[in-house]
Design a protein around this motif. Structure first.
Motif, PDB file in Angstrom:
ATOM      1  N   THR A 167       0.867  -1.159   0.110  1.00  0.00           N
ATOM      2  CA  THR A 167       0.092   0.152   0.087  1.00  0.00           C
ATOM      3  C   THR A 167       0.959   1.315  -0.064  1.00  0.00           C
ATOM      4  O   THR A 167       0.295   2.430  -0.519  1.00  0.00           O
ATOM      5  CB  THR A 167      -0.843  -0.183   1.225  1.00  0.00           C
ATOM      6  N   VAL A 171       3.601   0.748  -3.948  1.00  0.00           N
ATOM      7  CA  VAL A 171       2.922   0.845  -5.336  1.00  0.00           C
ATOM      8  C   VAL A 171       2.706   2.477  -5.379  1.00  0.00           C
ATOM      9  O   VAL A 171       3.044   2.905  -6.495  1.00  0.00           O
ATOM     10  CB  VAL A 171       1.693   0.320  -5.269  1.00  0.00           C
ATOM     11  N   LEU A 188       3.326  -2.152  -9.679  1.00  0.00           N
ATOM     12  CA  LEU A 188       2.498  -3.531  -9.079  1.00  0.00           C
ATOM     13  C   LEU A 188       3.394  -4.767  -9.009  1.00  0.00           C
ATOM     14  O   LEU A 188       3.553  -5.370  -8.168  1.00  0.00           O
ATOM     15  CB  LEU A 188       1.069  -3.952  -9.924  1.00  0.00           C
ATOM     16  N   LEU A 210      -5.990   0.829 -14.342  1.00  0.00           N
ATOM     17  CA  LEU A 210      -5.480   0.415 -12.993  1.00  0.00           C
ATOM     18  C   LEU A 210      -5.306   1.387 -11.798  1.00  0.00           C
ATOM     19  O   LEU A 210      -5.432   1.147 -10.960  1.00  0.00           O
ATOM     20  CB  LEU A 210      -4.099  -0.188 -13.247  1.00  0.00           C
ATOM     21  N   GLN A 211      -4.985   2.691 -12.310  1.00  0.00           N
ATOM     22  CA  GLN A 211      -4.619   3.650 -11.387  1.00  0.00           C
ATOM     23  C   GLN A 211      -6.085   4.000 -10.449  1.00  0.00           C
ATOM     24  O   GLN A 211      -6.166   4.031  -9.570  1.00  0.00           O
ATOM     25  CB  GLN A 211      -4.245   5.148 -12.109  1.00  0.00           C
ATOM     26  N   VAL A 232      -6.766   0.796  -8.382  1.00  0.00           N
ATOM     27  CA  VAL A 232      -5.716   0.996  -7.135  1.00  0.00           C
ATOM     28  C   VAL A 232      -6.492   2.085  -6.179  1.00  0.00           C
ATOM     29  O   VAL A 232      -6.379   1.950  -5.007  1.00  0.00           O
ATOM     30  CB  VAL A 232      -4.185   1.035  -7.430  1.00  0.00           C
ATOM     31  N   PHE A 244      -9.360   0.879  -4.311  1.00  0.00           N
ATOM     32  CA  PHE A 244      -8.849  -0.114  -3.194  1.00  0.00           C
ATOM     33  C   PHE A 244      -8.221   0.326  -2.174  1.00  0.00           C
ATOM     34  O   PHE A 244      -8.525   0.227  -0.903  1.00  0.00           O
ATOM     35  CB  PHE A 244      -7.874  -0.968  -3.914  1.00  0.00           C
ATOM     36  N   PHE A 287      -3.789  -5.334  -7.302  1.00  0.00           N
ATOM     37  CA  PHE A 287      -3.594  -4.257  -6.325  1.00  0.00           C
ATOM     38  C   PHE A 287      -2.123  -4.191  -5.975  1.00  0.00           C
ATOM     39  O   PHE A 287      -1.606  -3.354  -5.416  1.00  0.00           O
ATOM     40  CB  PHE A 287      -4.535  -4.474  -4.969  1.00  0.00           C
TER      41      PHE A 287
END
Length: 273
Positions: free
Chosen positions: A26, A29, A51, A106-107, A110, A113, A162
Protein backbone atom coordinates in the motif's frame (compact mmCIF):
# COMPACT_ATOMS: atom_id res chain seq x y z
CA UNK A 1 21.00 7.97 -7.73
CA UNK A 2 18.13 5.65 -8.65
CA UNK A 3 19.30 3.03 -6.16
CA UNK A 4 19.43 5.64 -3.38
CA UNK A 5 15.84 6.63 -4.13
CA UNK A 6 14.72 3.00 -4.01
CA UNK A 7 16.58 2.45 -0.72
CA UNK A 8 14.65 5.40 0.74
CA UNK A 9 11.35 3.98 -0.54
CA UNK A 10 12.22 0.63 1.01
CA UNK A 11 13.03 2.27 4.33
CA UNK A 12 9.71 4.17 4.33
CA UNK A 13 7.65 1.18 3.20
CA UNK A 14 9.18 -1.18 5.76
CA UNK A 15 8.83 1.32 8.58
CA UNK A 16 5.20 2.03 7.66
CA UNK A 17 4.42 -1.69 7.40
CA UNK A 18 5.75 -2.29 10.90
CA UNK A 19 4.28 0.89 12.32
CA UNK A 20 0.75 0.62 10.94
CA UNK A 21 0.44 -3.15 10.70
CA UNK A 22 -0.30 -3.21 6.97
CA UNK A 23 1.49 -4.71 4.00
CA UNK A 24 4.19 -2.65 2.37
CA UNK A 25 2.39 -2.79 -0.99
CA UNK A 26 0.00 0.00 0.00
CA UNK A 27 3.04 2.26 0.38
CA UNK A 28 5.36 0.84 -2.29
CA UNK A 29 2.90 1.05 -5.21
CA UNK A 30 2.08 4.78 -4.80
CA UNK A 31 5.74 5.74 -4.21
CA UNK A 32 6.98 3.74 -7.20
CA UNK A 33 4.25 5.27 -9.34
CA UNK A 34 5.50 8.76 -8.47
CA UNK A 35 9.19 7.86 -8.97
CA UNK A 36 8.61 6.06 -12.29
CA UNK A 37 6.54 9.02 -13.48
CA UNK A 38 9.43 11.39 -12.69
CA UNK A 39 11.76 9.06 -14.61
CA UNK A 40 9.57 9.63 -17.67
CA UNK A 41 8.72 5.98 -18.22
CA UNK A 42 5.91 5.06 -20.61
CA UNK A 43 2.71 6.21 -18.81
CA UNK A 44 0.86 3.04 -19.81
CA UNK A 45 3.47 0.75 -18.19
CA UNK A 46 4.22 2.73 -15.01
CA UNK A 47 1.38 1.21 -13.00
CA UNK A 48 2.23 -2.31 -14.16
CA UNK A 49 5.87 -1.79 -13.15
CA UNK A 50 4.82 -0.50 -9.72
CA UNK A 51 2.55 -3.52 -9.12
CA UNK A 52 5.03 -6.14 -10.36
CA UNK A 53 7.96 -4.65 -8.44
CA UNK A 54 5.85 -4.33 -5.28
CA UNK A 55 4.98 -8.04 -5.36
CA UNK A 56 8.63 -8.98 -5.93
CA UNK A 57 9.72 -7.05 -2.83
CA UNK A 58 6.96 -8.67 -0.75
CA UNK A 59 8.71 -12.05 -1.29
CA UNK A 60 11.51 -10.88 1.00
CA UNK A 61 9.39 -9.08 3.60
CA UNK A 62 6.88 -11.94 3.81
CA UNK A 63 9.66 -14.40 4.67
CA UNK A 64 10.71 -12.18 7.57
CA UNK A 65 7.11 -11.76 8.73
CA UNK A 66 6.34 -15.47 8.33
CA UNK A 67 9.32 -16.50 10.46
CA UNK A 68 8.35 -14.09 13.23
CA UNK A 69 4.71 -15.24 13.35
CA UNK A 70 5.65 -18.92 13.14
CA UNK A 71 7.87 -18.58 16.21
CA UNK A 72 4.82 -17.36 18.13
CA UNK A 73 2.75 -20.27 16.85
CA UNK A 74 0.23 -18.04 15.14
CA UNK A 75 0.33 -19.66 11.67
CA UNK A 76 -2.54 -22.08 11.01
CA UNK A 77 -0.73 -24.39 8.59
CA UNK A 78 -3.76 -26.58 7.70
CA UNK A 79 -5.65 -23.46 6.61
CA UNK A 80 -2.55 -22.19 4.76
CA UNK A 81 -2.41 -25.48 2.80
CA UNK A 82 -6.04 -25.00 1.73
CA UNK A 83 -5.66 -21.35 0.70
CA UNK A 84 -2.14 -21.25 -0.78
CA UNK A 85 -2.70 -23.21 -4.06
CA UNK A 86 -5.64 -21.04 -5.05
CA UNK A 87 -3.76 -17.89 -4.08
CA UNK A 88 -0.72 -18.81 -6.17
CA UNK A 89 -2.78 -19.74 -9.24
CA UNK A 90 -5.04 -16.73 -8.81
CA UNK A 91 -2.18 -14.28 -8.39
CA UNK A 92 -0.37 -15.61 -11.48
CA UNK A 93 -3.59 -15.29 -13.48
CA UNK A 94 -4.20 -11.87 -11.92
CA UNK A 95 -0.85 -10.67 -13.25
CA UNK A 96 -2.02 -11.64 -16.74
CA UNK A 97 -5.32 -9.84 -16.20
CA UNK A 98 -3.49 -6.72 -14.95
CA UNK A 99 -1.31 -6.85 -18.06
CA UNK A 100 -4.43 -6.54 -20.21
CA UNK A 101 -5.79 -3.56 -18.25
CA UNK A 102 -4.61 -0.11 -19.31
CA UNK A 103 -2.41 1.90 -16.95
CA UNK A 104 -5.13 4.52 -16.52
CA UNK A 105 -7.76 1.97 -15.52
CA UNK A 106 -5.32 0.38 -13.08
CA UNK A 107 -4.82 3.77 -11.43
CA UNK A 108 -8.57 4.03 -10.85
CA UNK A 109 -8.82 0.46 -9.54
CA UNK A 110 -5.91 0.88 -7.12
CA UNK A 111 -7.25 4.29 -6.06
CA UNK A 112 -10.61 2.78 -5.11
CA UNK A 113 -8.87 -0.08 -3.27
CA UNK A 114 -6.74 2.33 -1.21
CA UNK A 115 -9.85 4.29 -0.25
CA UNK A 116 -11.48 1.01 0.87
CA UNK A 117 -8.44 0.10 2.98
CA UNK A 118 -8.45 3.61 4.47
CA UNK A 119 -12.13 3.27 5.36
CA UNK A 120 -11.56 -0.13 7.00
CA UNK A 121 -8.63 1.24 9.01
CA UNK A 122 -10.47 4.35 10.14
CA UNK A 123 -13.82 2.80 11.05
CA UNK A 124 -13.06 -0.93 11.29
CA UNK A 125 -11.16 -3.02 13.78
CA UNK A 126 -13.57 -2.34 16.66
CA UNK A 127 -14.94 -5.87 16.67
CA UNK A 128 -12.38 -8.63 16.93
CA UNK A 129 -12.82 -12.31 17.43
CA UNK A 130 -12.07 -13.41 20.96
CA UNK A 131 -10.97 -16.71 22.42
CA UNK A 132 -8.11 -18.98 21.47
CA UNK A 133 -7.67 -21.29 18.51
CA UNK A 134 -4.73 -23.66 18.39
CA UNK A 135 -2.65 -23.39 15.19
CA UNK A 136 -3.17 -27.08 14.45
CA UNK A 137 -6.94 -26.84 14.81
CA UNK A 138 -9.23 -25.82 11.97
CA UNK A 139 -12.27 -23.91 13.32
CA UNK A 140 -15.57 -25.62 12.52
CA UNK A 141 -16.88 -22.31 11.17
CA UNK A 142 -14.39 -22.28 8.27
CA UNK A 143 -15.75 -23.26 4.84
CA UNK A 144 -14.88 -26.56 3.14
CA UNK A 145 -11.52 -27.11 1.44
CA UNK A 146 -12.88 -26.44 -2.08
CA UNK A 147 -14.45 -23.18 -0.89
CA UNK A 148 -11.19 -22.14 0.79
CA UNK A 149 -9.33 -22.95 -2.43
CA UNK A 150 -11.79 -20.79 -4.39
CA UNK A 151 -11.49 -17.96 -1.85
CA UNK A 152 -7.71 -18.17 -2.17
CA UNK A 153 -8.06 -17.80 -5.94
CA UNK A 154 -10.14 -14.64 -5.60
CA UNK A 155 -7.71 -13.17 -3.06
CA UNK A 156 -4.80 -14.05 -5.34
CA UNK A 157 -6.31 -12.33 -8.39
CA UNK A 158 -7.09 -9.20 -6.37
CA UNK A 159 -3.61 -9.19 -4.82
CA UNK A 160 -1.96 -9.13 -8.24
CA UNK A 161 -4.14 -6.28 -9.48
CA UNK A 162 -3.52 -4.25 -6.30
CA UNK A 163 0.17 -5.21 -5.95
CA UNK A 164 -0.21 -6.39 -2.35
CA UNK A 165 0.56 -9.48 -0.29
CA UNK A 166 -3.13 -10.10 0.36
CA UNK A 167 -3.23 -9.29 4.07
CA UNK A 168 -5.92 -6.66 3.59
CA UNK A 169 -8.15 -9.41 2.17
CA UNK A 170 -7.01 -12.60 3.93
CA UNK A 171 -7.31 -11.25 7.48
CA UNK A 172 -10.96 -10.11 7.09
CA UNK A 173 -11.79 -13.43 5.40
CA UNK A 174 -10.43 -15.48 8.30
CA UNK A 175 -11.79 -13.31 11.13
CA UNK A 176 -15.21 -13.47 9.50
CA UNK A 177 -15.27 -17.19 10.31
CA UNK A 178 -14.19 -16.82 13.92
CA UNK A 179 -10.40 -17.02 13.69
CA UNK A 180 -8.79 -14.85 16.37
CA UNK A 181 -6.89 -11.82 15.08
CA UNK A 182 -3.42 -13.14 16.00
CA UNK A 183 -3.99 -16.38 14.07
CA UNK A 184 -5.53 -14.52 11.13
CA UNK A 185 -2.57 -12.14 10.85
CA UNK A 186 -0.04 -14.96 11.22
CA UNK A 187 -1.71 -17.16 8.61
CA UNK A 188 -2.08 -14.17 6.30
CA UNK A 189 1.66 -13.51 6.63
CA UNK A 190 2.36 -17.07 5.49
CA UNK A 191 -0.06 -16.70 2.58
CA UNK A 192 1.80 -13.60 1.44
CA UNK A 193 4.75 -15.71 0.25
CA UNK A 194 3.02 -17.83 -2.45
CA UNK A 195 1.05 -14.76 -3.52
CA UNK A 196 4.21 -12.68 -3.94
CA UNK A 197 6.20 -15.41 -5.72
CA UNK A 198 3.43 -16.28 -8.19
CA UNK A 199 2.55 -12.62 -8.77
CA UNK A 200 6.15 -11.55 -9.39
CA UNK A 201 6.71 -14.43 -11.82
CA UNK A 202 3.49 -13.56 -13.60
CA UNK A 203 4.39 -9.88 -13.99
CA UNK A 204 7.87 -10.89 -15.22
CA UNK A 205 6.49 -13.32 -17.81
CA UNK A 206 3.63 -11.20 -19.12
CA UNK A 207 5.85 -8.10 -19.12
CA UNK A 208 8.50 -9.87 -21.22
CA UNK A 209 5.81 -10.89 -23.69
CA UNK A 210 4.89 -7.23 -24.15
CA UNK A 211 8.57 -6.29 -24.66
CA UNK A 212 8.43 -3.00 -22.73
CA UNK A 213 11.15 -0.44 -23.41
CA UNK A 214 12.30 0.29 -19.85
CA UNK A 215 15.92 -0.19 -18.67
CA UNK A 216 16.94 -2.47 -15.79
CA UNK A 217 13.76 -4.54 -15.82
CA UNK A 218 12.68 -8.16 -16.18
CA UNK A 219 9.20 -7.87 -17.58
CA UNK A 220 7.22 -5.65 -15.20
CA UNK A 221 9.75 -5.96 -12.34
CA UNK A 222 12.35 -3.20 -11.93
CA UNK A 223 15.58 -4.83 -10.70
CA UNK A 224 17.14 -1.81 -8.95
CA UNK A 225 13.84 -0.96 -7.28
CA UNK A 226 13.44 -4.55 -6.09
CA UNK A 227 16.98 -4.72 -4.64
CA UNK A 228 16.78 -1.31 -2.93
CA UNK A 229 13.30 -1.71 -1.47
CA UNK A 230 13.66 -5.34 -0.38
CA UNK A 231 17.00 -4.82 1.35
CA UNK A 232 15.87 -1.78 3.36
CA UNK A 233 12.29 -2.77 4.20
CA UNK A 234 13.51 -6.05 5.73
CA UNK A 235 15.25 -4.08 8.50
CA UNK A 236 13.04 -1.01 8.93
CA UNK A 237 9.88 -3.10 9.40
CA UNK A 238 11.26 -4.28 12.74
CA UNK A 239 11.99 -0.67 13.74
CA UNK A 240 8.47 0.39 12.82
CA UNK A 241 7.01 -2.43 14.91
CA UNK A 242 9.02 -1.27 17.97
CA UNK A 243 7.84 2.33 17.55
CA UNK A 244 4.24 1.13 17.18
CA UNK A 245 4.37 -0.30 20.71
CA UNK A 246 5.35 3.12 22.06
CA UNK A 247 2.68 5.18 20.30
CA UNK A 248 -1.12 4.87 20.29
CA UNK A 249 -2.13 2.18 17.73
CA UNK A 250 -5.59 3.68 17.25
CA UNK A 251 -4.25 7.14 16.45
CA UNK A 252 -1.57 5.69 14.18
CA UNK A 253 -4.12 3.78 12.13
CA UNK A 254 -6.33 6.85 11.76
CA UNK A 255 -3.38 8.95 10.61
CA UNK A 256 -2.40 6.28 8.08
CA UNK A 257 -6.02 6.06 6.91
CA UNK A 258 -5.93 9.79 6.15
CA UNK A 259 -2.69 9.30 4.17
CA UNK A 260 -4.20 6.43 2.18
CA UNK A 261 -7.28 8.55 1.48
CA UNK A 262 -5.10 11.28 -0.02
CA UNK A 263 -3.14 8.77 -2.10
CA UNK A 264 -6.33 7.04 -3.25
CA UNK A 265 -7.85 10.37 -4.31
CA UNK A 266 -4.60 11.19 -6.15
CA UNK A 267 -4.83 7.95 -8.17
CA UNK A 268 -8.50 8.55 -8.94
CA UNK A 269 -7.68 12.09 -10.08
CA UNK A 270 -4.85 10.88 -12.33
CA UNK A 271 -6.93 8.04 -13.76
CA UNK A 272 -10.19 9.90 -14.28
CA UNK A 273 -8.60 13.09 -15.56
Amino acid sequence: MELIIFLIIGALAGFAAGLFGVGGGTIIVPLLFIVFTQMNYDPDTIMHLALGTSLATIIVTSISSLMAHNKKGSVMWPVFKNLAPGMAIGCFAGAGIAGMISGIHLQVIVGVFLLWVAYKMFFGGKKQATGSIDASHIPVALPSKPKQLAAGGVIGIASAIFGIGGGSLTVPYLTRYGVVMQKAVGTSAACGLPIAIAGALGFMLFGMQQKIDVPNTIGFVHIYAFLGIASMSFFTAKLGAKVAHILSPAMLKKCFAVLLTLIGCYFLYKGLR
